[in-house]
Scaffold this motif. Structure first.
Motif, PDB file in Angstrom:
ATOM      1  N   SER A 169       0.836  -1.197   0.000  1.00  0.00           N
ATOM      2  CA  SER A 169       0.000   0.000   0.000  1.00  0.00           C
ATOM      3  C   SER A 169       0.871   1.247   0.000  1.00  0.00           C
ATOM      4  CB  SER A 169      -0.920   0.016   1.228  1.00  0.00           C
ATOM      5  OG  SER A 169      -1.629   1.235   1.302  1.00  0.00           O
ATOM      6  N   LEU A 170       0.558   2.153  -0.907  1.00  0.00           N
ATOM      7  CA  LEU A 170       1.286   3.421  -0.978  1.00  0.00           C
ATOM      8  C   LEU A 170       0.466   4.570  -0.415  1.00  0.00           C
ATOM      9  CD1 LEU A 170       2.868   3.035  -4.521  1.00  0.00           C
ATOM     10  CD2 LEU A 170       3.889   2.508  -2.294  1.00  0.00           C
ATOM     11  N   GLY A 171      -0.689   4.252   0.156  1.00  0.00           N
ATOM     12  CA  GLY A 171      -1.502   5.276   0.789  1.00  0.00           C
ATOM     13  C   GLY A 171      -2.806   5.518   0.061  1.00  0.00           C
ATOM     14  N   LEU A 172      -3.506   6.531   0.506  1.00  0.00           N
ATOM     15  CA  LEU A 172      -4.819   6.873  -0.035  1.00  0.00           C
ATOM     16  C   LEU A 172      -4.874   8.359  -0.358  1.00  0.00           C
ATOM     17  CD1 LEU A 172      -6.974   4.939   2.589  1.00  0.00           C
ATOM     18  CD2 LEU A 172      -6.488   4.192   0.261  1.00  0.00           C
ATOM     19  N   LEU A 173      -5.592   8.672  -1.430  1.00  0.00           N
ATOM     20  CA  LEU A 173      -5.773  10.053  -1.840  1.00  0.00           C
ATOM     21  C   LEU A 173      -7.261  10.309  -2.047  1.00  0.00           C
ATOM     22  CD1 LEU A 173      -3.026  10.258  -4.635  1.00  0.00           C
ATOM     23  CD2 LEU A 173      -2.764  10.953  -2.259  1.00  0.00           C
TER      24      LEU A 173
ATOM     25  N   GLY B  60     -12.657  19.013  -2.937  1.00  0.00           N
ATOM     26  CA  GLY B  60     -13.207  20.251  -3.461  1.00  0.00           C
ATOM     27  C   GLY B  60     -12.426  21.479  -3.052  1.00  0.00           C
ATOM     28  N   SER B  61     -12.705  22.606  -3.721  1.00  0.00           N
ATOM     29  CA  SER B  61     -12.065  23.897  -3.430  1.00  0.00           C
ATOM     30  C   SER B  61     -10.552  23.846  -3.567  1.00  0.00           C
ATOM     31  CB  SER B  61     -12.451  24.386  -2.029  1.00  0.00           C
ATOM     32  OG  SER B  61     -13.843  24.577  -1.936  1.00  0.00           O
ATOM     33  N   GLY B  62     -10.060  22.996  -4.471  1.00  0.00           N
ATOM     34  CA  GLY B  62      -8.620  22.911  -4.669  1.00  0.00           C
ATOM     35  C   GLY B  62      -7.882  22.307  -3.498  1.00  0.00           C
ATOM     36  N   LYS B  63      -8.548  21.441  -2.728  1.00  0.00           N
ATOM     37  CA  LYS B  63      -7.920  20.798  -1.579  1.00  0.00           C
ATOM     38  C   LYS B  63      -8.098  19.280  -1.668  1.00  0.00           C
ATOM     39  CE  LYS B  63      -8.947  24.749   1.420  1.00  0.00           C
ATOM     40  NZ  LYS B  63      -9.651  25.207   2.652  1.00  0.00           N
ATOM     41  N   ALA B  64      -7.187  18.556  -1.066  1.00  0.00           N
ATOM     42  CA  ALA B  64      -7.245  17.097  -1.082  1.00  0.00           C
ATOM     43  C   ALA B  64      -6.730  16.557   0.243  1.00  0.00           C
ATOM     44  CB  ALA B  64      -6.425  16.532  -2.242  1.00  0.00           C
ATOM     45  N   LEU B  65      -6.933  15.261   0.443  1.00  0.00           N
ATOM     46  CA  LEU B  65      -6.423  14.552   1.612  1.00  0.00           C
ATOM     47  C   LEU B  65      -5.419  13.505   1.143  1.00  0.00           C
ATOM     48  CD1 LEU B  65      -9.797  13.872   3.481  1.00  0.00           C
ATOM     49  CD2 LEU B  65      -8.251  15.816   3.800  1.00  0.00           C
ATOM     50  N   ASN B  66      -4.273  13.451   1.788  1.00  0.00           N
ATOM     51  CA  ASN B  66      -3.247  12.456   1.469  1.00  0.00           C
ATOM     52  C   ASN B  66      -2.923  11.652   2.720  1.00  0.00           C
ATOM     53  OD1 ASN B  66      -3.106  13.592  -1.051  1.00  0.00           O
ATOM     54  ND2 ASN B  66      -1.220  14.735  -0.663  1.00  0.00           N
ATOM     55  N   GLN B  67      -3.010  10.333   2.580  1.00  0.00           N
ATOM     56  CA  GLN B  67      -2.551   9.443   3.646  1.00  0.00           C
ATOM     57  C   GLN B  67      -1.451   8.591   3.038  1.00  0.00           C
ATOM     58  OE1 GLN B  67      -5.492   7.453   6.197  1.00  0.00           O
ATOM     59  NE2 GLN B  67      -4.374   5.531   5.895  1.00  0.00           N
ATOM     60  N   VAL B  68      -0.219   9.031   3.194  1.00  0.00           N
ATOM     61  CA  VAL B  68       0.925   8.391   2.546  1.00  0.00           C
ATOM     62  C   VAL B  68       1.508   7.342   3.479  1.00  0.00           C
ATOM     63  CG1 VAL B  68       3.173   8.764   1.483  1.00  0.00           C
ATOM     64  CG2 VAL B  68       1.386  10.497   1.256  1.00  0.00           C
ATOM     65  N   GLU B  69       1.702   6.147   2.932  1.00  0.00           N
ATOM     66  CA  GLU B  69       2.273   5.047   3.705  1.00  0.00           C
ATOM     67  C   GLU B  69       3.020   4.123   2.763  1.00  0.00           C
ATOM     68  OE1 GLU B  69      -1.328   3.696   5.445  1.00  0.00           O
ATOM     69  OE2 GLU B  69      -1.848   2.390   3.757  1.00  0.00           O
TER      70      GLU B  69
ATOM     71  N   PHE C  42      -3.416  18.638  -2.566  1.00  0.00           N
ATOM     72  CA  PHE C  42      -4.072  18.650  -3.870  1.00  0.00           C
ATOM     73  C   PHE C  42      -3.048  18.577  -4.991  1.00  0.00           C
ATOM     74  CE2 PHE C  42      -5.874  21.393  -7.349  1.00  0.00           C
ATOM     75  CZ  PHE C  42      -6.741  20.434  -7.841  1.00  0.00           C
ATOM     76  N   ALA C  43      -1.912  19.254  -4.836  1.00  0.00           N
ATOM     77  CA  ALA C  43      -0.854  19.188  -5.844  1.00  0.00           C
ATOM     78  C   ALA C  43      -0.321  17.760  -5.970  1.00  0.00           C
ATOM     79  CB  ALA C  43       0.275  20.150  -5.481  1.00  0.00           C
ATOM     80  N   LEU C  44      -0.155  17.069  -4.840  1.00  0.00           N
ATOM     81  CA  LEU C  44       0.287  15.686  -4.881  1.00  0.00           C
ATOM     82  C   LEU C  44      -0.779  14.798  -5.519  1.00  0.00           C
ATOM     83  CD1 LEU C  44       2.274  13.452  -4.157  1.00  0.00           C
ATOM     84  CD2 LEU C  44       1.254  13.367  -1.858  1.00  0.00           C
ATOM     85  N   TRP C  45      -2.043  15.055  -5.184  1.00  0.00           N
ATOM     86  CA  TRP C  45      -3.159  14.290  -5.765  1.00  0.00           C
ATOM     87  C   TRP C  45      -3.144  14.393  -7.279  1.00  0.00           C
ATOM     88  CZ3 TRP C  45      -7.479  15.773  -8.626  1.00  0.00           C
ATOM     89  CH2 TRP C  45      -8.536  14.846  -8.689  1.00  0.00           C
TER      90      TRP C  45
ATOM     91  N   THR D 199      -0.618  15.229  -9.197  1.00  0.00           N
ATOM     92  CA  THR D 199       0.602  14.641  -9.737  1.00  0.00           C
ATOM     93  C   THR D 199       0.462  13.130  -9.876  1.00  0.00           C
ATOM     94  OG1 THR D 199       1.939  16.399  -8.751  1.00  0.00           O
ATOM     95  CG2 THR D 199       3.077  14.382  -9.386  1.00  0.00           C
ATOM     96  N   VAL D 200      -0.073  12.485  -8.843  1.00  0.00           N
ATOM     97  CA  VAL D 200      -0.238  11.034  -8.879  1.00  0.00           C
ATOM     98  C   VAL D 200      -1.197  10.623  -9.984  1.00  0.00           C
ATOM     99  CG1 VAL D 200      -1.137   9.057  -7.605  1.00  0.00           C
ATOM    100  CG2 VAL D 200       0.353  10.698  -6.459  1.00  0.00           C
ATOM    101  N   TYR D 201      -2.342  11.292 -10.074  1.00  0.00           N
ATOM    102  CA  TYR D 201      -3.311  10.924 -11.099  1.00  0.00           C
ATOM    103  C   TYR D 201      -2.773  11.191 -12.496  1.00  0.00           C
ATOM    104  CZ  TYR D 201      -7.108   9.741  -7.973  1.00  0.00           C
ATOM    105  OH  TYR D 201      -7.885   9.105  -7.049  1.00  0.00           O
ATOM    106  N   LEU D 202      -1.950  12.208 -12.645  1.00  0.00           N
ATOM    107  CA  LEU D 202      -1.374  12.515 -13.947  1.00  0.00           C
ATOM    108  C   LEU D 202      -0.376  11.440 -14.371  1.00  0.00           C
ATOM    109  CD1 LEU D 202      -1.519  14.800 -16.074  1.00  0.00           C
ATOM    110  CD2 LEU D 202       0.512  15.789 -14.993  1.00  0.00           C
ATOM    111  N   THR D 203       0.470  11.013 -13.441  1.00  0.00           N
ATOM    112  CA  THR D 203       1.490  10.021 -13.780  1.00  0.00           C
ATOM    113  C   THR D 203       0.895   8.634 -14.041  1.00  0.00           C
ATOM    114  OG1 THR D 203       1.863   9.570 -11.424  1.00  0.00           O
ATOM    115  CG2 THR D 203       3.274  11.213 -12.478  1.00  0.00           C
ATOM    116  N   LYS D 204      -0.323   8.384 -13.570  1.00  0.00           N
ATOM    117  CA  LYS D 204      -0.957   7.090 -13.765  1.00  0.00           C
ATOM    118  C   LYS D 204      -1.731   6.989 -15.080  1.00  0.00           C
ATOM    119  CE  LYS D 204       0.223   4.972  -9.965  1.00  0.00           C
ATOM    120  NZ  LYS D 204       1.012   3.724  -9.991  1.00  0.00           N
ATOM    121  N   GLN D 205      -1.670   7.998 -15.913  1.00  0.00           N
ATOM    122  CA  GLN D 205      -2.397   7.948 -17.172  1.00  0.00           C
ATOM    123  C   GLN D 205      -1.779   6.938 -18.124  1.00  0.00           C
ATOM    124  OE1 GLN D 205      -5.433   9.450 -17.759  1.00  0.00           O
ATOM    125  NE2 GLN D 205      -5.129   9.740 -15.572  1.00  0.00           N
TER     126      GLN D 205
END
Length: 490
Positions: free
Chosen positions: A421-425, A429-438, A453-456, A458-464
């Motif tokens: 597990s690499l965590g949860l994203l 909304g409002s340009g904010k996100a939650l990151n649980q990195v593990e 949100f920037a990390l969120w 980035t991750v979704y972009l790299t997974k395309q």
């Protein structure tokens, strides 16, 4: 998706998700931006068949596939283009018998990764009246429905000014307009929360003053989130769950926790707080189901031909640590691998209890890579217990580069699948996100806000699927910031 080993055939289940990430799909990207043709994505596929796997014959190692009707306005697929009749008329499915579109494919190894369907049938009316978020078509239908709701609420006969002052129809028009613009989301997991965040962003943009296209509806739009649990995002740590709730409330989402959905109608939902005897009817214009998964018919057909011990929790198929499911005979063992949402593989949680791996893209991706490695390395999957490299015989080159490399690394035996597990994203909304990195069971950090949100993103972009998709998504994000979201209905 099914991979049939002996013919090197990749069968695409056309009704499974065609999008890499549904949150991106709902962010009003055009579907072509977040999808990629399978033949382009993986040029090593020997043969691709576009169709739906509708049945399986485990004993004879056959998969029945219903081919996708290929119709064009030219009618050219009926025969040679120069002689095709009705060239300028669309081809009808009725002209092509169902039997002619069914084919059987033989396999040596069957990889089952068909995902799940929405479990909306457990609530009366939900299957008939709820929108789902499982496929690209679901996302397109939802986008169209939201646009239609906005336009319907903008009609003159739904405005108070259309009727004489003091007319009772003014109140009825106001109530109907607000009902049409009440969007109910069922389920407080990542999909439901991210959907509410995207909806809130979208409505804030199109209703803003002075340039919002629907600013006249700003006081009428509402989003309701119905969740049966006591907290949103139950898979995340407690502090992040609280942040998610606060973010939803701050954006004006009406969050109904500890609340059951009792019934869904065409223009209402009935909800009931747990422990209460009274149900509340909430008028609604659109309801989205994001509350649970159910097995697809193909998995049910497969389970009916496997031993009873193959039946796992929630209709999933039990597999061992090498993703092999039980088979009717010992000779067939290892010929069927199940992965992703359809597989039930228990693993110890960091708190000690063993439970099935979650039905997430992270698990499915790692299992897909694991299965590919086992097949490419040529392990003997029919062996009970740990698969081994095949014994030396005339068909096996003991000095092949791959075999020498595996032996040198001590991989004569196939390692067990281990989910990392690499965590949860989650976007809130409002340009904010939650990151649980593990990393595995080791928590690294939790973060919330714009940096998260920037990390969120980035991750979704790299997974395309391809660099093309990444470039198109980046451009679409820039265009949205400059000109707003595209809500054109085609």
């Amino acid at each position: 998706d099914l991979t049939c080993g002996c013919d090197s055939v990749f069968v695409h289940w056309v009704h499974s998700s065609a999008l890499r990430f549904l949150p991106l799909a709902f962010a009003f990207h055009h579907p072509s931006i977040v999808t990629e043709p399978i033949r382009v994505t993986n040029p090593f596929i020997d043969n691709f068949v576009e169709g739906r796997a509708v049945g399986v014959d485990v004993l004879n190692k056959k998969v029945q596939v219903k081919l996708t009707p290929l119709s064009t306005v030219t009618g050219a697929f009926r025969g040679i283009a120069a002689n095709a009749p009705c060239r300028l008329e669309p081809e009808s499915d009725a002209d092509e018998s169902s039997a002619s579109r069914l084919i059987d494919l033989n396999y040596d190894y069957l990889l089952v990764g068909v995902g799940t369907s929405a479990r909306s049938s457990i609530v009366p009316g939900a299957k008939q009246h709820c929108f789902n978020l499982k496929t690209s078509q679901d996302s397109k239908r939802l986008r169209t429905a939201i646009g239609e709701a906005l336009e319907y609420a903008s009609r003159p006969d739904l405005q108070e000014s259309y009727y004489p002052s003091g007319d009772y129809m003014q109140e009825l028009a106001r109530e109907e307009r607000r009902r049409r613009l009440r969007f109910v989301v069922v389920g407080g997991g990542p999909t439901g929360v991210e959907l509410c965040g995207e909806l809130s962003d979208f409505f804030a943009q199109i209703c803003r003053s002075p340039d919002g296209a629907y600013q006249h509806l700003a006081d009428d739009i509402s989003v309701v989130l119905v969740h049966g649990g006591t907290e949103l995002l139950p898979a995340m740590d407690k502090e992040l769950r609280q942040m998610a709730l606060e973010a939803m409330i701050e954006q004006g989402v009406d969050v109904r926790l500890n609340t059951r959905l009792k019934e869904v109608g065409q223009d209402y939902v009935a909800v009931q707080v747990k422990g209460s005897d009274n149900a509340e009817t909430v008028p609604s214009g659109l309801t989205v189901w994001a509350a649970g998964n159910a097995p697809v018919p193909f998995v049910q057909d497969l389970l009916s031909q496997l031993p009873a011990i193959a039946a796992g929790s929630a209709g999933r198929i039990n597999v061992d640590n090498w993703l092999r499911c039980p088979t009717p005979t010992p000779e067939m063992f290892g010929s069927i691998l199940v992965l992703g949402d359809a597989a039930c593989l228990e693993a110890e949680h960091r708190y000690g209890a063993a439970e099935p791996l979650p039905q997430t893209a992270q698990v499915a991706g790692q299992q897909g890579s694991f299965a590919a490695r086992m097949l490419n390395r040529g392990y003997d999957l029919s062996r009970q217990g740990r698969p081994l490299l095949p014994e030396h015989d005339s068909s096996v080159d003991p000095f092949s580069l791959l075999r020498v490399w595996l032996v040198a690394r001590g991989l004569e035996e196939a390692p067990e699948f281990t989910f990392l597990s690499l965590g949860l994203l989650a976007y809130i909304g409002s340009g904010k996100a939650l990151n649980q990195v593990e990393i595995g069971d080791v928590p690294i950090f939790n973060y919330a806000g714009r940096v998260a949100f920037a990390l969120w993103r980035t991750v979704y972009l790299t997974k395309q699927a391809a660099t093309r998709n990444q470039a198109l998504i980046l451009w679409d994000w820039l265009r949205t910031e400059a000109f707003g979201r595209d809500f054109t209905r085609l």
